[in-house]
Design an enzyme around this catalytic site. Structure first.
Site, PDB file in Angstrom:
ATOM      1  N   GLY A 260       0.804  -1.224   0.000  1.00  0.00           N
ATOM      2  CA  GLY A 260       0.000   0.000   0.000  1.00  0.00           C
ATOM      3  C   GLY A 260       0.835   1.271   0.000  1.00  0.00           C
ATOM      4  N   LYS A 489      -6.890  -2.378  14.629  1.00  0.00           N
ATOM      5  CA  LYS A 489      -8.072  -2.548  13.769  1.00  0.00           C
ATOM      6  C   LYS A 489      -9.020  -3.575  14.390  1.00  0.00           C
ATOM      7  CE  LYS A 489      -5.695  -1.930   9.329  1.00  0.00           C
ATOM      8  NZ  LYS A 489      -5.322  -2.594   8.088  1.00  0.00           N
TER       9      LYS A 489
HETATM   10  O1  F6P Z   1      -3.510  -0.076   8.120  1.00  0.00           O
HETATM   11  C1  F6P Z   1      -2.413  -0.001   7.303  1.00  0.00           C
HETATM   12  C2  F6P Z   1      -2.743  -0.264   5.875  1.00  0.00           C
HETATM   13  O2  F6P Z   1      -2.837  -1.630   5.642  1.00  0.00           O
HETATM   14  C3  F6P Z   1      -1.703   0.386   4.987  1.00  0.00           C
HETATM   15  O3  F6P Z   1      -0.570  -0.348   4.829  1.00  0.00           O
HETATM   16  C4  F6P Z   1      -2.479   0.634   3.742  1.00  0.00           C
HETATM   17  O4  F6P Z   1      -1.834   1.571   2.937  1.00  0.00           O
HETATM   18  C5  F6P Z   1      -3.780   1.112   4.319  1.00  0.00           C
HETATM   19  O5  F6P Z   1      -3.967   0.322   5.470  1.00  0.00           O
HETATM   20  C6  F6P Z   1      -4.971   1.071   3.413  1.00  0.00           C
HETATM   21  O6  F6P Z   1      -5.274  -0.236   2.964  1.00  0.00           O
HETATM   22  P1  F6P Z   1      -6.257  -0.492   1.760  1.00  0.00           P
HETATM   23  O7  F6P Z   1      -5.671   0.115   0.532  1.00  0.00           O
HETATM   24  O8  F6P Z   1      -6.372  -2.000   1.640  1.00  0.00           O
HETATM   25  O9  F6P Z   1      -7.585   0.123   2.085  1.00  0.00           O
END
Ligand code: F6P
Length: 499
Positions: A260, A489
């Site tokens: 991400g 989370k």
């Molecule tokens: O919570 C961290 C994370 O997993 C990041 O690494 C990532 O960029 C973000 O959440 C958003 O994730 P997604 O693109 O799956 O919504």
């Protein structure tokens, strides 16, 4: 060749560095300059439009050669080769790490090429007004809905390159705080707004909550068939994206080998691509690709990311510096530090090594900072006279984009003055009043680039990506997972479900 997993503190180089540190810890950089007038010209790396002056560091040639020995002992070269080869080096998630493949323009994977072509067509349609909203009007505003890597990267690049932007207004909604959405929506006309839902997983609570609220707002006056004209998606999760109401042909893919926080080069950068046009977006990719080649091919002695990483390790692990400041001297890079915070701290904030053992040495530097000259009037006092050692990266550009020479001379005078002041302090000056004495000897790198172009920005970002990779290799940690954010989370979901 297997991915190395060597405890750096058990290497011969580490032992020698410790010994060397005891010789170096009291040395003033001003003495190093005095004893070696060629230092300034020698400790500089020139590459493309970059000039990286690393002479204002508490290092000697011996420090550099010992740090290079350390890189060799932990098998950095092999790690770099394995990363570029597509080996699954993100072992805890069983994934390859290939964001570099997104910008390897002469050698694109078919699926990346196809996606870039789609991004080009799509952005051209939006910019030209060919794409019509529900009432037949052209799009004027784009809202990127995403968080973390699905927000910080594109938001930073879009703002950084706003000099190159077209008529479209781009907004970013990330926080699950409803006020963030409300403030954004009140500026928008649903008939002329396009929402890009960006979520690699399509399971992120904040993004899904924001997307649903925005869809409800849209449907207050629109109808369900119109959703596909106003919502597009970027995700690996086609199933959930289509059940949200996005047509499959309007979902742009991303792949599991793109983390991400390294995804701005993919369709996650669609909002940027619409803002600056595909040509500029490709230049951004090109600049990053040039830095990839430099990183992969250049000797350590002249390799910018490797050098910056090793010097940073010298401070973190021997001087015990806990933080590093990054100060870009351009207002356009105001969002650069928050972007870097995710890239660097989500990657290297790890306390277990690649053998699964808890580490007993420091990893993951804390990154902070803001743009100069504003930062000078905020926290620079602490850099100059505080008790903490905080290495600084100064990033500056020789040309001003709008060509305002008077302001640019003022800006650059400050840019150069600050690193000099941190270096010299009141060295060898008789200061009667202690309150006005400055110890100096505060390290910094001066990164001077000709101008803030899409290509140079691509190279700057890739430079920091590779720097953090090198640090992760030396620290023997896995830089590409982020298990640390999962617990929070889970607990938030538990709290919600127990209500
Ligand atoms: O919570 C961290 C994370 O997993 C990041 O690494 C990532 O960029 C973000 O959440 C958003 O994730 P997604 O693109 O799956 O919504």
């Amino acid at each position: 060749m297997s991915f190395p997993s060597i405890n750096p503190t058990k290497t011969e180089a580490w032992r020698k560095l410790q010994q060397h540190f005891s010789e170096m810890k009291k040395v003033h950089m001003m003495d190093l300059f005095k004893d070696d007038p060629a230092r300034e010209n020698r400790m500089i790396m020139e590459w493309n439009n970059f000039q990286v002056d690393f002479s204002k560091n508490r290092i000697t040639d011996k420090t550099l050669s010992l740090l290079t020995e350390l890189a060799e002992e932990v098998k950095l070269k092999e790690a770099i080769q394995l990363q570029f080869s597509g080996e699954k080096i993100n072992k805890t998630e069983d994934r390859a790490v290939l964001h570099m493949a997104l910008r390897d323009l002469d050698n694109l994977k078919p699926e990346v090429k196809k996606t870039l072509y789609r991004m080009e067509q799509f952005s051209e349609n939006i910019i030209s007004g060919n794409w019509k909203g529900c009432s037949g009007k052209a799009i004027t505003d784009i809202v990127n809905i995403g968080i973390g890597g699905s927000d910080l990267g594109p938001k930073m690049v879009t703002e950084a390159l706003s000099y190159y932007k077209n008529h479209l207004q781009i907004h970013y909604v990330s926080n699950v705080d409803g006020d963030h959405i409300s403030e954004t929506l009140k500026k928008l006309n649903r008939e002329t707004t396009l929402f890009i839902l960006v979520s690699k997983t399509f399971t992120t609570q904040e993004t899904l909550a924001n997307a649903l609220t925005i869809k409800e707002w849209f449907l207050e006056k629109g109808n369900a068939q119109d959703v596909s004209k106003h919502f597009v998606g970027v995700s690996t999760n086609i199933k959930d994206a289509t059940s949200f109401g996005i047509s499959e042909e309007n979902i742009f893919p991303i792949w599991d080998w793109v983390g991400g926080r390294f995804s701005l080069w993919s369709a996650v950068g669609l909002s940027t691509c619409c803002s600056i046009g595909y040509q500029h977006f490709e230049e951004l990719l090109q600049g990053a690709n040039d830095m990839d080649h430099h990183f992969k091919e250049e000797d350590y002695s002249n390799n910018i990311p490797v050098k910056l990483a090793l010097i940073s390790i010298w401070y973190a692990n021997f001087f015990k510096a806990e933080t590093e400041a990054v100060i870009p001297y351009t207002q356009y890079l105001e969002k650069f530090v928050p972007y870097l915070q995710q890239a660097i701290m989500e990657s290297n904030g790890k306390g277990v090594d690649r053998n699964g053992e808890f580490v007993d040495y420091q990893t993951g530097t804390i990154i902070w900072g803001n743009v100069g000259t504003n930062a000078q009037h905020a926290f620079f006092q602490l850099l100059h006279q505080g008790t903490k050692l905080i290495p600084v990266d100064f990033i500056g550009f020789s040309e001003s984009l709008h060509g305002n020479k008077k302001h640019h001379s003022l800006l650059m005078a400050n840019f150069f003055a600050q690193s000099q002041a941190l270096l010299q302090g009141t060295y060898e000056k008789e200061v009667i009043d202690n309150f006005k004495s400055f110890e100096g000897n505060k390290p910094s790198n001066t990164i001077l680039i000709n101008k803030l172009s899409p290509k140079n920005l691509g190279s700057i970002i890739a430079m920091y990506e590779h720097k953090l990779f090198v640090q992760g290799i030396v620290w023997n940690i896995f830089s590409y997972d982020q298990w640390g954010v999962e617990l929070g989370k889970k607990l938030a979901n538990q709290a919600l479900n127990s209500d």
